[in-house]
Design a protein around this motif. Structure first.
Motif, PDB file in Angstrom:
ATOM      1  N   GLN A  34     -23.462 120.043-117.269  1.00  0.00           N
ATOM      2  CA  GLN A  34     -24.281 120.510-116.695  1.00  0.00           C
ATOM      3  C   GLN A  34     -22.854 122.432-115.707  1.00  0.00           C
ATOM      4  O   GLN A  34     -24.148 123.000-116.454  1.00  0.00           O
ATOM      5  CB  GLN A  34     -24.792 119.971-115.249  1.00  0.00           C
ATOM      6  CG  GLN A  34     -25.777 119.061-114.820  1.00  0.00           C
ATOM      7  CD  GLN A  34     -26.841 120.011-115.595  1.00  0.00           C
ATOM      8  OE1 GLN A  34     -26.677 121.227-114.859  1.00  0.00           O
ATOM      9  NE2 GLN A  34     -27.917 119.539-115.424  1.00  0.00           N
ATOM     10  N   GLY A  46     -26.296 117.962-101.189  1.00  0.00           N
ATOM     11  CA  GLY A  46     -25.318 116.632-101.913  1.00  0.00           C
ATOM     12  C   GLY A  46     -24.079 116.766-102.847  1.00  0.00           C
ATOM     13  O   GLY A  46     -23.406 115.639-103.449  1.00  0.00           O
ATOM     14  N   ALA A  47     -24.287 118.053-103.633  1.00  0.00           N
ATOM     15  CA  ALA A  47     -22.359 118.133-104.135  1.00  0.00           C
ATOM     16  C   ALA A  47     -21.388 118.078-102.947  1.00  0.00           C
ATOM     17  O   ALA A  47     -21.265 118.287-102.421  1.00  0.00           O
ATOM     18  CB  ALA A  47     -22.866 119.764-104.505  1.00  0.00           C
ATOM     19  N   LYS A  48     -20.672 116.774-103.659  1.00  0.00           N
ATOM     20  CA  LYS A  48     -19.663 116.715-103.591  1.00  0.00           C
ATOM     21  C   LYS A  48     -18.342 117.982-102.957  1.00  0.00           C
ATOM     22  O   LYS A  48     -18.055 119.165-104.030  1.00  0.00           O
ATOM     23  CB  LYS A  48     -18.705 115.678-103.684  1.00  0.00           C
ATOM     24  CG  LYS A  48     -19.594 114.266-103.404  1.00  0.00           C
ATOM     25  CD  LYS A  48     -18.873 113.565-103.926  1.00  0.00           C
ATOM     26  CE  LYS A  48     -19.954 111.732-103.015  1.00  0.00           C
ATOM     27  NZ  LYS A  48     -19.833 111.530-104.690  1.00  0.00           N
ATOM     28  N   LYS A  49     -17.153 118.055-102.552  1.00  0.00           N
ATOM     29  CA  LYS A  49     -15.845 119.280-102.437  1.00  0.00           C
ATOM     30  C   LYS A  49     -15.371 119.115-104.093  1.00  0.00           C
ATOM     31  O   LYS A  49     -15.556 120.247-105.174  1.00  0.00           O
ATOM     32  CB  LYS A  49     -14.294 118.957-101.893  1.00  0.00           C
ATOM     33  CG  LYS A  49     -14.312 119.363-100.443  1.00  0.00           C
ATOM     34  CD  LYS A  49     -13.470 119.317-100.067  1.00  0.00           C
ATOM     35  CE  LYS A  49     -13.897 119.887 -98.493  1.00  0.00           C
ATOM     36  NZ  LYS A  49     -12.871 119.215 -97.592  1.00  0.00           N
ATOM     37  N   LEU A  57     -25.939 126.081-100.336  1.00  0.00           N
ATOM     38  CA  LEU A  57     -27.652 124.964-100.880  1.00  0.00           C
ATOM     39  C   LEU A  57     -26.727 123.412-102.291  1.00  0.00           C
ATOM     40  O   LEU A  57     -26.708 122.836-101.678  1.00  0.00           O
ATOM     41  CB  LEU A  57     -28.412 126.142-101.975  1.00  0.00           C
ATOM     42  CG  LEU A  57     -29.003 124.740-102.652  1.00  0.00           C
ATOM     43  CD1 LEU A  57     -30.028 125.001-101.095  1.00  0.00           C
ATOM     44  CD2 LEU A  57     -30.047 125.958-103.573  1.00  0.00           C
ATOM     45  N   ARG A  58     -25.816 123.885-102.699  1.00  0.00           N
ATOM     46  CA  ARG A  58     -25.495 122.490-103.490  1.00  0.00           C
ATOM     47  C   ARG A  58     -24.614 121.680-102.885  1.00  0.00           C
ATOM     48  O   ARG A  58     -24.971 120.575-102.909  1.00  0.00           O
ATOM     49  CB  ARG A  58     -24.515 123.105-104.394  1.00  0.00           C
ATOM     50  CG  ARG A  58     -25.225 123.723-105.952  1.00  0.00           C
ATOM     51  CD  ARG A  58     -23.712 124.398-106.929  1.00  0.00           C
ATOM     52  NE  ARG A  58     -24.388 125.201-107.799  1.00  0.00           N
ATOM     53  CZ  ARG A  58     -25.444 124.461-109.065  1.00  0.00           C
ATOM     54  NH1 ARG A  58     -25.481 123.369-108.866  1.00  0.00           N
ATOM     55  NH2 ARG A  58     -26.382 125.282-109.603  1.00  0.00           N
ATOM     56  N   LYS A  59     -23.880 122.061-101.314  1.00  0.00           N
ATOM     57  CA  LYS A  59     -23.747 120.456-100.772  1.00  0.00           C
ATOM     58  C   LYS A  59     -24.817 120.286-100.184  1.00  0.00           C
ATOM     59  O   LYS A  59     -24.722 119.317 -99.115  1.00  0.00           O
ATOM     60  CB  LYS A  59     -22.008 122.085 -99.727  1.00  0.00           C
ATOM     61  CG  LYS A  59     -21.112 122.356-101.027  1.00  0.00           C
ATOM     62  CD  LYS A  59     -19.951 122.691 -99.860  1.00  0.00           C
ATOM     63  CE  LYS A  59     -18.722 122.357-100.131  1.00  0.00           C
ATOM     64  NZ  LYS A  59     -17.481 122.213 -99.296  1.00  0.00           N
ATOM     65  N   ALA A  60     -25.901 121.569 -99.650  1.00  0.00           N
ATOM     66  CA  ALA A  60     -26.702 121.251 -98.530  1.00  0.00           C
ATOM     67  C   ALA A  60     -27.099 119.989 -99.156  1.00  0.00           C
ATOM     68  O   ALA A  60     -27.878 118.638 -98.692  1.00  0.00           O
ATOM     69  CB  ALA A  60     -27.100 122.172 -97.898  1.00  0.00           C
ATOM     70  N   ARG A  94     -21.758 134.026-104.860  1.00  0.00           N
ATOM     71  CA  ARG A  94     -22.557 133.163-104.895  1.00  0.00           C
ATOM     72  C   ARG A  94     -22.242 131.777-103.527  1.00  0.00           C
ATOM     73  O   ARG A  94     -23.009 130.729-104.184  1.00  0.00           O
ATOM     74  CB  ARG A  94     -22.623 132.497-105.737  1.00  0.00           C
ATOM     75  CG  ARG A  94     -23.243 133.018-107.193  1.00  0.00           C
ATOM     76  CD  ARG A  94     -22.395 132.284-108.483  1.00  0.00           C
ATOM     77  NE  ARG A  94     -22.848 131.181-109.133  1.00  0.00           N
ATOM     78  CZ  ARG A  94     -22.543 130.831-110.039  1.00  0.00           C
ATOM     79  NH1 ARG A  94     -21.405 131.650-110.812  1.00  0.00           N
ATOM     80  NH2 ARG A  94     -21.969 129.421-110.458  1.00  0.00           N
ATOM     81  N   GLN A 152     -16.584 123.132-110.601  1.00  0.00           N
ATOM     82  CA  GLN A 152     -17.950 123.373-111.698  1.00  0.00           C
ATOM     83  C   GLN A 152     -17.028 125.005-111.748  1.00  0.00           C
ATOM     84  O   GLN A 152     -17.764 124.975-112.712  1.00  0.00           O
ATOM     85  CB  GLN A 152     -19.124 123.503-110.458  1.00  0.00           C
ATOM     86  CG  GLN A 152     -20.165 125.000-110.765  1.00  0.00           C
ATOM     87  CD  GLN A 152     -20.854 125.214-110.168  1.00  0.00           C
ATOM     88  OE1 GLN A 152     -21.548 124.427-109.160  1.00  0.00           O
ATOM     89  NE2 GLN A 152     -21.728 126.084-110.089  1.00  0.00           N
ATOM     90  N   ILE A 203     -18.211 120.837-106.229  1.00  0.00           N
ATOM     91  CA  ILE A 203     -17.836 122.495-106.766  1.00  0.00           C
ATOM     92  C   ILE A 203     -16.938 122.629-107.228  1.00  0.00           C
ATOM     93  O   ILE A 203     -16.845 123.624-107.927  1.00  0.00           O
ATOM     94  CB  ILE A 203     -17.394 123.171-105.055  1.00  0.00           C
ATOM     95  CG1 ILE A 203     -19.282 122.485-104.560  1.00  0.00           C
ATOM     96  CG2 ILE A 203     -18.134 124.235-104.903  1.00  0.00           C
ATOM     97  CD1 ILE A 203     -20.278 123.189-105.223  1.00  0.00           C
ATOM     98  N   GLU A 219     -25.221 129.761-103.244  1.00  0.00           N
ATOM     99  CA  GLU A 219     -25.542 128.649-104.153  1.00  0.00           C
ATOM    100  C   GLU A 219     -24.679 127.647-103.489  1.00  0.00           C
ATOM    101  O   GLU A 219     -25.201 127.005-103.157  1.00  0.00           O
ATOM    102  CB  GLU A 219     -25.281 129.406-105.297  1.00  0.00           C
ATOM    103  CG  GLU A 219     -25.207 128.637-105.990  1.00  0.00           C
ATOM    104  CD  GLU A 219     -24.930 128.549-107.445  1.00  0.00           C
ATOM    105  OE1 GLU A 219     -25.108 130.089-107.809  1.00  0.00           O
ATOM    106  OE2 GLU A 219     -24.617 127.530-107.845  1.00  0.00           O
ATOM    107  N   PRO A 256     -20.921 124.647 -95.409  1.00  0.00           N
ATOM    108  CA  PRO A 256     -22.090 124.369 -96.120  1.00  0.00           C
ATOM    109  C   PRO A 256     -23.358 125.001 -95.065  1.00  0.00           C
ATOM    110  O   PRO A 256     -23.719 126.402 -95.395  1.00  0.00           O
ATOM    111  CB  PRO A 256     -22.670 122.855 -96.431  1.00  0.00           C
ATOM    112  CG  PRO A 256     -21.590 122.071 -95.552  1.00  0.00           C
ATOM    113  CD  PRO A 256     -20.023 122.796 -95.559  1.00  0.00           C
TER     114      PRO A 256
END
Ligand SMILES: Nc1ncnc2c1ncn2[C@@H]1O[C@H](COP(=O)(O)OP(=O)(O)OP(=O)(O)O)[C@@H](O)[C@H]1O
Ligand SMILES: [Mg+2]
Lengths: 422, 261
Positions: free
Chosen positions: A17, A334-337, A329-332, A323, A343, A340, A326, A415
């Motif tokens: 991704q 469910g993205a873990k530390k 949002l990604r954390k909200a 960003r 990425q 991120i 962004e 977040p």
């Protein structure tokens, strides 16, 4: 076990991704990405070009070693670096033929040797045709065996030619063409200056050479060593020798030096006024030089990669702050530390890889460029595969190293704060 | 339509299972030496398939409550149980997973990623989910269908109207099959007509069994819900069934039956 598998699969997804996402980011910000990666591009382009040039030079030297044989030893007069002879005129330190008499008996590691002269450039003619600026070399027969220049037609120079000071010569095919001689031109008389010489053989064309000197356009004629003194009284003499094996080549050099110091009356403590070099020697010298060039180049490349890396870090910091929402949002969702972090790290590595790729492209252009400069012995320059590997490795390392700080910054964002940004 | 969403029960649940349980939740911000009690002892229970509106003056702590409920923020003290699990002792990574699997967030300003198409935006939470990877395209598609946007799948956010954007955002919130849907002023950026259509969508989701909490300033929005909580200074001021629920309980049930089939 299952846990590890899951982690690997999870990382792979994220990787996949992130790569696509970062490529689209780079594409969306083309100008910025180009400007950012210029440091990397320059660094990689110069390192690949330098490596290509050195590789080409080395390949060339190795071909040379093949034609000359790695046991070959060159002996030449040379002004010492110190002492009264430092600025001596060349004729005062020139070799005299008799200084080498009896060398084989005194140098047990030397298999054979041959003296040769450079009788300068002469005009050569056959009937109405004449060719200017032909280089004339007087050689002893043993030179044939040391420097492999096969005779493709006729016979090589012999001891009898030498003893009888015959006016015979070997020519190369180019001269045969230029003089409009028959294919089988053995026995034909040609004029070198005002002297008539009879052709006894035709040599194979000269292989491309680093040490033989001169350009490929010039034709060559080989005549017997003694005969060359008929054309000119005083001649520059050099000697080619061959050691019995590669292992004793250093011994051979030492023996020759010792022998020559005696025949040339050099007193103990005085410096040599000649040099004895083996091909191995030259190779070592080249390697030493290549090392220095590589080190200097790595320094420059290191600096440009550093500058490039700082540029990457800067742009990644800008990206992170642009960003921020962004990231929130990604954390909200469910993205873990770690997600991120991955990425943004991948984004900076991809950016550097793109820079590296463009750099290799430019490096290839530069290499093609230097390979096509006439009269510079770099036509064999090429980028070896390992250099491409190193370039990518360094780009990736720069990406990780300088992308780490911005990525950590992104991963640590709160977040709620991030979503409230702007 | 409902059958496409595999994670949700297709029958309307009974509504006696507790989804959220708050006990004496406080959230104290320290600004300099000052301590701001944004939440000051909130106790609350929410059952499955409840439809709640949270109202209150600006600064009364509605958003703070939503952030705590959404596990974006940690309470300073108190107990918060989600689906019977105590969330107060979970690690950051575990909270991220809770947000991913059990909570759907809808924001006032949509928060769509502008470079991604509608369907990619909806797929996004599945990237971070453990078992959402394989069928993500299909799941995103079916949930977009559920919010009535199956014909805008390839559009980028700047090619969508405000209402459509919010639908995409709702689809994104639903894609992982959350236990609760949290919406903080979802109609705050929309005109009243569009707001009404978004609220109808929430009504529909509620009928399909979704538990929903909406923060709003607007009476007509709140009256779509079945329970209205008023907040004041970080406390619950009142908590009562809405008029709609009281008046039309049986009538609505029949109406829903008619609409759902
Ligand atoms: N990060 C923060 N630091 C300090 N105080 C905060 C912070 N976030 C919120 N507050 C304070 O907490 C209180 C509640 O804020 P909150 O955002 O929950 O209000 P709200 O009810 O959502 O208001 P609105 O209707 O305007 O959105 C306010 O007094 C606010 O000033
Ligand atoms: Mg608010």
């Amino acid at each position: 076990m299952r846990f590890i598998m899951r982690a690997i699969i999870g990382f792979f997804r994220l990787f996949y991704q992130s790569v696509f996402l970062s490529l689209s980011q780079i594409w969306a910000n083309k100008t910025r990405s180009i400007l950012t990666t210029i440091g990397i591009v320059i660094g990689v382009a110069s390192v690949t070009a330098v490596i290509a040039a050195l590789s080409g030079l080395k390949a060339k030297i190795l071909t040379q070693v093949e034609t000359l044989g790695s046991n070959t030893i060159f002996i030449q007069p040379k002004r010492p670096d110190t002492g009264p002879l430092q600025h001596a005129p060349w004729w005062s330190i020139r070799f005299l033929p008799e200084q080498f008499d009896g060398m084989l008996e005194h140098c047990p590691s030397v298999k054979r040797f041959g003296r040769q002269t450079w009788a300068g450039s002469q005009t050569v003619s056959f009937r109405e045709k004449s060719v200017e600026n032909v280089s004339i070399r007087g050689i002893e027969p043993d030179c044939h065996k040391i420097e492999s220049r096969p005779v493709m037609l006729g016979r090589p120079l012999s001891v009898i030619d030498e003893m009888q000071v015959r006016q015979v010569c070997l020519i190369d095919p180019k001269l045969r063409n230029d003089l409009r001689l028959d294919r089988d031109c053995i026995g034909q008389p040609i004029l070198i200056g005002h002297n008539t010489f009879y052709i006894i053989g035709v040599l194979e064309p000269r292989p491309e050479s680093l040490f033989g000197g001169g350009d490929q356009e010039r034709s060559e004629i080989f005549i017997p060593f003694k005969t060359s003194f008929k054309l000119q009284r005083y001649l520059y003499i050099g000697v080619l020798a061959e050691s019995k094996s590669a292992e004793v080549s250093e011994d051979a050099r030492a023996e020759i030096s010792f022998f020559l110091r005696r025949t040339r009356n050099i007193k103990p403590g005085e410096p040599d006024n000649f040099e004895v070099m083996s091909l191995q020697n030259l190779l070592d010298m080249f390697n030493k030089m290549a090392l220095i060039v590589t080190m200097v180049a790595s320094g420059i490349v290191g600096i440009s990669l550093l500058v490039g890396g700082v540029g990457i870090m800067n742009i990644m910091l800008v990206t992170v702050s642009e960003r921020t929402r962004e990231i929130g949002l990604r954390k909200a969702v469910g993205a873990k530390k770690s997600a991120i972090l991955t990425q943004f790290l991948i984004e900076s590595v991809v950016l550097c890889f793109v820079g590296g790729l463009v750099g290799i492209g430019f490096g290839q252009l530069l290499t093609t460029g230097i390979a096509n400069i006439p009269k510079v012995e770099l036509d064999m320059a090429y980028i070896p595969l390992w250099a491409i590997g190193i370039s990518f490795g360094f780009s990736g390392a720069v990406g990780i190293f300088f992308g780490m700080f911005p990525a950590i910054k992104a991963a640590r964002l709160d977040p709620i704060e991030a979503l409230r940004h702007e | 339509m409902i059958a496409a969403e595999a994670d949700k029960p297709t029958i309307k649940p009974q509504g006696d299972k507790s989804v959220i349980k708050l006990k004496d939740i406080t959230r104290i911000y320290k600004v300099g030496v000052e301590r701001i009690h944004a939440l000051d002892g909130i106790s609350l229970e929410l059952k499955e398939n409840e439809y709640v509106a949270v109202m209150g003056a600006s600064g009364s702590g509605k958003s703070t409550l939503m952030n705590v409920l959404g596990c974006l923020d940690r309470a300073t003290s108190g107990y918060y149980g989600l689906d019977g699990q105590d969330t107060t002792k979970l690690s950051d990574a575990a909270l991220a997973r809770v947000r991913n699997e059990r909570i759907g967030f809808v924001f006032q300003s949509f928060e769509l990623l502008s470079q991604l198409t509608a369907i990619k935006n909806v797929e996004m939470p599945l990237i971070y989910s453990r078992n959402g990877w394989r069928s993500r395209r299909k799941r995103a598609q079916s949930v977009l269908e559920r919010v009535g946007l199956s014909d805008r799948i390839k559009h980028k956010p700047n090619q969508l109207s405000g209402g459509e954007k919010q639908r995409v955002a709702i689809a994104r919130a639903l894609v992982c099959g959350p236990s609760i849907l949290l919406a903080d002023e979802p109609t705050g950026n929309l005109d009243s007509k569009t707001s009404e259509s978004i609220m109808e969508l929430f009504d529909k989701l509620h009928q399909e069994g979704q538990t929903i909490i909406i923060v709003t300033h607007e009476e007509f929005v709140a009256h779509h819900a079945e329970r209205i909580i008023h907040m004041k200074d970080g406390r619950i001021f009142s908590d009562m069934p809405s008029n709609r629920k009281k008046a039309n309980e049986t009538e609505m049930y029949h109406e829903e039956q008619g609409r759902a089939s």
